[in-house]
Write an enzyme that holds these catalytic residues in place. Structure first.
Site, short mmCIF file in Angstrom:
data_model
loop_
_atom_site.label_atom_id
_atom_site.label_comp_id
_atom_site.label_asym_id
_atom_site.label_seq_id
_atom_site.Cartn_x
_atom_site.Cartn_y
_atom_site.Cartn_z
N GLY A 250 0.81 -1.21 0.00
CA GLY A 250 0.00 0.00 0.00
C GLY A 250 0.84 1.26 0.00
N ASP A 251 1.94 1.25 0.74
CA ASP A 251 2.86 2.39 0.76
C ASP A 251 3.50 2.58 -0.61
OD1 ASP A 251 2.31 2.27 3.52
OD2 ASP A 251 3.99 0.89 3.81
#
Length: 300
Positions: A250-251
């Site tokens: 997600g990052d």
């Protein structure tokens, strides 16, 4: 310049075991040590994609020194605040028949430490980008994200928020440039389970009504959806590949979106780059290289 904030950085110590026997001595087959924290992951992935950033946050003790060294080794700029008490946390990730984690607490952060961060954020300039990612230590006030956005409002600074619950909900009134909940987190904001793309899009638009400019929803194996501030919707399944490690995916998506947007000024390109970056990291033991991301981007 892009600035990322990680309030509680870590050393992630990953150990691979054939099996885990509680109450006995266990010997590892393989070990890895990485700098951890959502903002730190964003900075590393940005660097892999050729975009400079500065990682902000708090470090302490010998572990904090190692976090800073590892980021320097990865070519990332840092401007951490060194905390007097304690040491930066170590998170132990056990990969055996089942995956288990033991996450450390991290150092105590004082009002003076938080004031030092505010002073650094006061130096941001017009058109800078600030990424606030992840949870906050229990020694900080729960409205710290809100206080930061309040300080930065009307300064033409683009703010990205990747957080959950009230941390996210309470900053929407400050019109963040981008928020990135996953589909489960989006549903939790409304007390619902969202099962269809139509439901996800509907509730992403509700967050826009509350102030968010662009809403990027990650959906693991179902890909991602972007509802942008111009009213356009992008959605796509992820590229084909075997998921090895979802930590940092997600990052990486946030970093890919920012890199794609800065290089093109186009939200569709940003969306595709974000999806490629998130997927590429999910297919690796750690964060993907720029070449990995570019190779997947060609398939979208």
């Amino acid at each position: 310049m892009i600035y990322t904030v990680t309030f509680n950085p870590s050393l992630d110590y990953i150990v691979h075991l054939p099996s885990l026997a509680l109450g006995s001595v266990n010997r590892t087959e393989k070990e890895e040590l990485y700098p951890g924290g959502k903002g730190i992951n964003v900075s590393i992935m940005l660097r892999n994609l050729g975009v400079e950033s500065t990682a902000l946050g708090f470090i302490s003790g010998f572990t904090g020194t190692e976090i800073s060294r590892l980021l320097d080794q990865n070519g990332c700029h840092t401007d951490f605040i060194r905390v007097a008490d304690g040491f930066s946390r170590i998170n132990v990730k056990i990969k055996a028949e089942q995956e288990s984690e033991i996450n450390g607490q991290g150092p105590h952060l004082s009002a003076a430490d938080l004031s030092a961060l505010y002073q650094k954020l006061n130096q941001l300039n017009e058109n800078d980008i600030l990424v606030l990612a992840g949870s906050i230590p229990n020694t900080l006030p729960p409205d710290v994200y809100e206080k930061i956005l309040e300080r930065l409002q009307n300064r033409n600074i683009l703010v990205v928020v990747d957080a959950t619950g009230d941390l996210l909900k309470n900053v929407l009134k400050y019109r963040p440039f981008l928020i990135k909940p996953n589909n489960h987190e989006l549903g939790e904001l409304f007390g619902k389970v969202l099962e269809t793309d139509e439901e996800i899009i509907l509730h992403a638009k509700k967050l826009q009504e509350q102030g968010a400019r662009n809403v990027l929803i990650s959906m693991a194996g179902n890909g991602a959806i972007l509802v942008d501030e111009n009213g356009s919707i992008c959605k796509s399944l992820p590229p084909c590949g075997k998921v090895v490690n979802s930590v940092g995916a997600g990052d990486s998506m946030v970093a890919g979106f920012l890199a794609g947007y800065l290089q093109s000024g186009d939200y569709r390109t940003a969306f595709k780059t974000g999806l490629a970056a998130g997927s590429a990291s999910a297919f690796q033991e750690w964060l993907a290289s720029g070449d990995d991301v570019r190779a997947l981007l060609q398939t979208l």
